[in-house]
Design an enzyme around this catalytic site. Sequence first.
Site, mmCIF file in Angstrom:
data_model
loop_
_atom_site.group_PDB
_atom_site.id
_atom_site.type_symbol
_atom_site.label_atom_id
_atom_site.label_comp_id
_atom_site.label_asym_id
_atom_site.label_seq_id
_atom_site.Cartn_x
_atom_site.Cartn_y
_atom_site.Cartn_z
ATOM 1 N N LYS A 1 0.718 -1.327 -0.223
ATOM 2 C CA LYS A 1 0.210 0.129 -0.052
ATOM 3 C C LYS A 1 0.493 1.175 0.108
ATOM 4 C CE LYS A 1 1.000 1.202 4.476
ATOM 5 N NZ LYS A 1 1.478 2.972 4.803
ATOM 6 N N ASP B 1 -2.160 -1.474 10.694
ATOM 7 C CA ASP B 1 -2.133 -1.352 9.106
ATOM 8 C C ASP B 1 -2.375 -2.942 8.489
ATOM 9 O OD1 ASP B 1 -1.214 1.230 8.822
ATOM 10 O OD2 ASP B 1 0.260 0.546 7.978
#
Length: 314
Positions: A9, A137
Amino acid sequence: MTTVRSYSKINLGLHIGPPRPDGYHHLATIYQTIELHDLVTVTANVAGETHITLRCQHPGVPCDERNTAYKAVAMALDALEIKAVVEITINKRLPVQGGIGAGSANAAAAILALEAELGRQLPANDRLALAGKVGSDVPMFFVGGTMLGIERGEETFPLPDLPSFHIVTAFPGVGVSTPQAFRDWDARLTQSAENDRLGEFRRRVAMAFAGQPGVSGKAGDLAEEPLLALVRTGLENDFETVVFPQQPSLRALKSALEEGSLYAALSGSGSSLFGLYRTEEAAQAAQQRVRSLGCEARQTRTLPRSEYWATIFV
């Protein structure tokens, strides 16, 4: 044996708020999954006792309880109330601790592969809660695409997917201490100012993705290009304020990425950086500029949610 693409990401803007009672910080960020990935393979068989083995070819990756994938599998087995012999293999293609969520993605991929191996799935809410305990995350990798992350980043909400952009990621190979970066940030602003900035960031995100007037430009422009709407209002990563003075080379890399880009920034707390481009030619030029500075650079693209889930299992 089940193999999962452990996609990474970037953070399209990241704003830091005041410390929380648990020691973390309030955050607001836009997560975006990208095509760069590791491969995580899991073999699992139900047994009388649980035994987990993890292997990885990268010397910087721990292969015991310290590994997020190991921890995630152990917690998932407890939640499923299943004992099993599990083998996890991580084919590491991404940098370690680079700000692109590689370790967190490995944890999510390991849970998905484990569920496939056992033929059992955790309820969606239980899975997200478990993921948040593994790491801030991790939950975003159970959503994919373009997402708003708040609190310490673990509360993730899907946004309308941005178009697929060309990306150049720069991996400088220098270390950034996230705890120190947070401490340096805390010395800069009052809590009231931090809270105001978080609220303003969430407001701008909502307006940009809703295609509403009031940020900059026409409403139709905002609906078509929410990223550009955010960029016009000063999209940024707060970590750059404290990380760049410690690592001046990162500022030069960002400048190399900015030329011809829609947006360029540090990802997470770094040290990886990225630039988004409309064309492959612009991305190729940026990649050459970054490499001329002696830094590893890779071309990839953003990964919308539907494609993320359509391609995650190998």
